[in-house]
Every structure is written in C-alpha cells, then in structure tokens.
Design an enzyme around this catalytic site. Sequence first.
Site, PDB file in Angstrom:
ATOM      1  N   CYS A 142       0.820  -1.213   0.000  1.00 16.67           N
ATOM      2  CA  CYS A 142       0.000   0.000   0.000  1.00 16.67           C
ATOM      3  C   CYS A 142       0.864   1.278   0.000  1.00 16.67           C
ATOM      4  O   CYS A 142       1.557   1.547  -0.967  1.00 16.67           O
ATOM      5  CB  CYS A 142      -0.976  -0.036   1.175  1.00 16.67           C
ATOM      6  SG  CYS A 142      -2.351   1.134   0.973  1.00 16.67           S
ATOM      7  N   HIS A 235      -4.305  -4.525   0.425  1.00 15.35           N
ATOM      8  CA  HIS A 235      -4.046  -5.107   1.734  1.00 15.35           C
ATOM      9  C   HIS A 235      -4.524  -6.561   1.784  1.00 15.35           C
ATOM     10  O   HIS A 235      -5.530  -6.870   2.445  1.00 15.35           O
ATOM     11  CB  HIS A 235      -4.752  -4.301   2.827  1.00 15.35           C
ATOM     12  CG  HIS A 235      -4.093  -3.007   3.157  1.00 15.35           C
ATOM     13  ND1 HIS A 235      -2.934  -2.936   3.920  1.00 15.35           N
ATOM     14  CD2 HIS A 235      -4.405  -1.732   2.821  1.00 15.35           C
ATOM     15  CE1 HIS A 235      -2.581  -1.665   4.050  1.00 15.35           C
ATOM     16  NE2 HIS A 235      -3.446  -0.922   3.400  1.00 15.35           N
ATOM     17  N   GLU A 237      -3.476  -8.834   3.461  1.00 17.74           N
ATOM     18  CA  GLU A 237      -3.333  -9.359   4.819  1.00 17.74           C
ATOM     19  C   GLU A 237      -4.499  -8.979   5.720  1.00 17.74           C
ATOM     20  O   GLU A 237      -4.622  -9.508   6.842  1.00 17.74           O
ATOM     21  CB  GLU A 237      -2.027  -8.840   5.435  1.00 17.74           C
ATOM     22  CG  GLU A 237      -2.059  -7.418   5.981  1.00 17.74           C
ATOM     23  CD  GLU A 237      -1.954  -6.321   4.937  1.00 17.74           C
ATOM     24  OE1 GLU A 237      -1.911  -5.136   5.312  1.00 17.74           O
ATOM     25  OE2 GLU A 237      -1.928  -6.646   3.721  1.00 17.74           O
ATOM     26  N   ARG A 249     -13.841   4.152  12.535  1.00 14.85           N
ATOM     27  CA  ARG A 249     -12.870   5.132  13.032  1.00 14.85           C
ATOM     28  C   ARG A 249     -13.012   6.463  12.306  1.00 14.85           C
ATOM     29  O   ARG A 249     -13.078   7.524  12.931  1.00 14.85           O
ATOM     30  CB  ARG A 249     -11.460   4.576  12.846  1.00 14.85           C
ATOM     31  CG  ARG A 249     -10.331   5.531  13.228  1.00 14.85           C
ATOM     32  CD  ARG A 249      -9.031   5.104  12.550  1.00 14.85           C
ATOM     33  NE  ARG A 249      -9.122   5.217  11.093  1.00 14.85           N
ATOM     34  CZ  ARG A 249      -8.267   4.637  10.252  1.00 14.85           C
ATOM     35  NH1 ARG A 249      -7.283   3.889  10.713  1.00 14.85           N
ATOM     36  NH2 ARG A 249      -8.411   4.790   8.939  1.00 14.85           N
TER      37      ARG A 249
END
Length: 305
Positions: A142, A235, A237, A249
């Site tokens: 990223c 991403h 993961e 958030r």
Amino acid sequence: MPIKIPDRLPAAGVLSEENIFVMTESRATHQDIRPLRVLLLNLMPKKIETEIQLMRMLSNSPLQVDVDLLRIDDRESKNTPKAHLDTFYHDFAQVRDNRYDGLIITGAPLGLVPFSEVVYWDTLVEIIEWSRTKVTSTLFLCWAAQAALKVLYGLEKQTRDVKLSGVYDHRRLIEHDQLVRGFDDHFLAPHSRYASFEGDFIREFTDLRVFAESDEAGVYLAVSPDCRQVYVTGHPEYDADTLHNEFVRDSHAGLNPQIPKNYYRNDDPTQTPHSTWRSHGHLLFANWLNYYVYQNTPYDLTALG
C-alpha cells in the site's frame, strides 16, 4: 514448517489458537536447518494487529521463517504499548549490518501527507536503499509501494480526490510467472488508500511488470525485472473486519467516509462483513516466500549483494 517468533509475542498465542503451526524461539534452537530470515518494518498504528495479520500470511508455507520486527523510530505510539515495542522491536541501527532473505514494509496512514513532511522519511529512504543490497526480495504494501516508487524511480505522489476503500475485482495479466501461480483469472482484494496507481502511469515511467490490475482500483501487483521488489497496492493481509474498523474510526473522526465498496451485504454497515480475499492473500505470500525469496536467496547470506 512454521514461522519462528519470540515466545511471548502476542501473535504466538493468537496463531496457535487458530491451529497455525508456530515455533517459538526456545524450540527452534534445537533444529539444525537454515530458516529464512524475514524483516518486517511495521509502519501501521496498531502494530500488534498488523503483526498477527502478516505472520498469519507468512505461516502458510512449508518453509521455516524467522521474523525480526523493525520500527522506524523510537517515538511513542498511541496504539501500541511502549513495553511491547521495546521488547520485540529492533531499531534500524541494530539490523543495519544484517542481511535478510525477505523484507516486508507495511502501509501507513499517510496518504494525504507529502513525503517531505513525513517525520521519518529520511530513515525510510535509507532502509529502502539498504534493502537493494542486503535483502533478496522486498514486498511493499500500500503506502510503502508509493514511497518506493518515489525512492527507486523518482516518481511523485499520485493522490486520489476520494479515498479508495473496499473490495475490488482484479484480473491476472501474467499467466505463468511463479508469483501468481495458482491465481484465478479474476480475484478479489481489499484496498484502503488515497494513492493512485494507474496502469498507464506505471508502465510509462517504470520498468515494472504489471501482474494484476483492476478497472476501478488500478494496478494491484507489479514486480521489478529482477523480482527483488514486489509492489502490492492493496491489503491482502487484512482481516474480515479491518475495513469496517477503519470505516467506524473515520466516521467517529467526522471524516464522513464513503461506505467501503463491495464489502457489506447490500452496502449496509450494520451487516457483518466476510472475507472474500483470504485464499488469494495466502497464496500471494506463499508464492513470494517460496519462489522470489527461498528459490533465489543464497544459503550463505553473506554472499547477498
């Protein structure tokens, strides 16, 4: 074979509960083999969460992997206890003279910050340059991918007007390279970034080979001609709920984020999200470890470079 991590690292307990074969340091000392040495430069705020995610990916391999954790500096973290960082993380000065089979540099929540204003930019540049001779293959995730394009190709930051967030369809462009061995022709992967990685831009200004691309998300996977730098713009993961946690958030922070695309059922944030990218995430890391690291690294790491 397992990954080898410190006995008291939180990831050890979490991964063992998931029935993932983890070998602690105390047990590994009795094995007479040459494990792969992988360095993880963790730039993410929630470092323990990222450790677990990436070690889960690295564990899906028949190879034994020793993981060293690296922090960019010793500034206090808002999301990770100081005792954890002091116990398990190295500073760059402590590993500078080492050689590693693999290096992973994570993303960072710095998509709208100019590189010149990143407080640790000079150190990151030094680490990326150091990796060119001290590491067999480096995986940039990223934001780290965009940072590496700046360091290694001199390309300025390409920023989107609206954050790219969601799970996107990608098509595999290269059929026979070992990094995408076993990949479906189309596969899903999550993204969470302000960076723009347009295919025409990457092809015109770099010598990278583009292995996978998305009509909506742009380049997903690109590789240097010598396979020593691998750029992953998403991403793979991420856990199933990571995009959700980021959405919550940002909502609480008053950023008015868009709902992550192709993520919630019926685009309803009250619905529990599910992972649709896990298998290809594991496959990507396993292929990188096996074919780009293990098959290319010297047995004697002092010969590297």
